[in-house]
Scaffold this active site. Structure first.
Site, short mmCIF file in Angstrom:
data_model
loop_
_atom_site.label_atom_id
_atom_site.label_comp_id
_atom_site.label_asym_id
_atom_site.label_seq_id
_atom_site.Cartn_x
_atom_site.Cartn_y
_atom_site.Cartn_z
CD GLU A 56 -6.53 12.65 6.51
OE1 GLU A 56 -5.33 12.89 6.74
OE2 GLU A 56 -6.92 11.52 6.20
CB CYS A 91 -5.53 6.69 9.10
SG CYS A 91 -5.31 8.01 10.31
CB CYS A 101 -7.66 11.21 10.11
SG CYS A 101 -5.94 11.76 10.15
N1 HJL Z 1 -5.28 9.49 5.41
C1 HJL Z 1 -3.97 9.57 5.73
N2 HJL Z 1 -3.40 10.79 5.87
C2 HJL Z 1 -2.07 10.92 6.14
O1 HJL Z 1 -1.57 12.05 6.25
C3 HJL Z 1 -1.27 9.73 6.32
N3 HJL Z 1 0.07 9.83 6.58
C4 HJL Z 1 -1.91 8.48 6.20
N4 HJL Z 1 -1.20 7.35 6.42
C5 HJL Z 1 -1.92 6.13 6.88
C6 HJL Z 1 -0.93 5.07 7.39
O2 HJL Z 1 -1.70 3.96 7.79
C7 HJL Z 1 -0.11 5.59 8.59
O3 HJL Z 1 0.72 6.62 8.18
C8 HJL Z 1 0.74 4.42 9.16
O4 HJL Z 1 -0.12 3.52 9.82
C9 HJL Z 1 1.78 4.92 10.16
O5 HJL Z 1 1.17 5.63 11.22
P1 HJL Z 1 1.68 7.14 11.51
O6 HJL Z 1 1.42 7.93 10.25
O7 HJL Z 1 3.15 7.02 11.82
O8 HJL Z 1 0.85 7.62 12.66
N5 HJL Z 1 -3.25 8.41 5.90
ZN ZN Z 2 -4.77 9.96 9.44
#
Ligand code: HJL
Ligand code: ZN
Length: 162
Positions: A56, A91, A101
């Site tokens: 996002e 998230c 996000c």
């Molecule tokens: N909606 C969403 N889009 C994304 O592109 C992504 N990677 C996640 N992933 C959510 C997950 O909860 C997090 O990837 C972990 O909590 C690790 O955090 P980071 O990504 O390292 O900031 N969720």
């Molecule tokens: Zn996110």
């Protein structure tokens, strides 16, 4: 048309497939749609842009770049009727501590009317959903059914699915 949602969610899933599998996040795809003319303004996938970027987040960063403004100023230049499609719900907490996000979407609450999600976030990393804070800001959160298995398979490609 009512069934546009699965078309755009499929597009978001196609984006998610481009994301390099990683054990510490999900491979997610997102699509930003201008509802007034039913056009895709930006797509994004996890880690598309440098840094630990979310799908996002990449949509917003790419669109801000296209419109020549910093991401924080996007709210001043976005059309008024947008929808965000994301294979996994935005998230609301990130283990890395980076800006979630949901916060990025809330900044654009005057433009983004609806967030369409393929699945709610599995509890692998965190167990809270941003759905309520989005709804409290007047943003609808709508589940698009039918692609869950595929979305989760792509999302967890980097996890040792033993
Ligand atoms: N909606 C969403 N889009 C994304 O592109 C992504 N990677 C996640 N992933 C959510 C997950 O909860 C997090 O990837 C972990 O909590 C690790 O955090 P980071 O990504 O390292 O900031 N969720
Ligand atoms: Zn996110």
């Amino acid at each position: 048309k009512a069934d546009d949602h699965s078309g755009y969610m499929q597009l978001a899933l196609d984006e998610a497939r481009k994301s390099p599998p990683k054990a510490t996040n999900f491979c997610v795809g997102a699509v930003l749609v201008d509802l007034s003319c039913n056009r895709v303004l930006a797509t994004g996938y996890t880690l598309e842009l440098p840094g630990n970027t979310h799908a996002e987040q990449c949509c917003f960063m790419k669109l801000a770049d296209q419109l020549g403004v910093p991401e924080e100023r996007l709210k001043d230049v976005l059309p008024s009727e947008m929808a965000l499609y994301t294979t996994v719900e935005p998230c609301s907490k990130r283990l890395s501590g980076n800006l979630p996000c949901v916060e990025r979407v809330l900044r654009l609450a005057d433009s983004i009317k609806t967030v369409y999600v393929g699945v709610m976030e599995p509890e692998t990393f965190v167990n809270n959903s941003g759905k309520k804070s989005l709804q409290d800001a007047g943003i609808s959160v709508v589940r698009v059914q039918g692609l869950e298995a595929e979305i989760l398979k792509v999302a967890t490609a980097g996890h040792n699915n033993t």
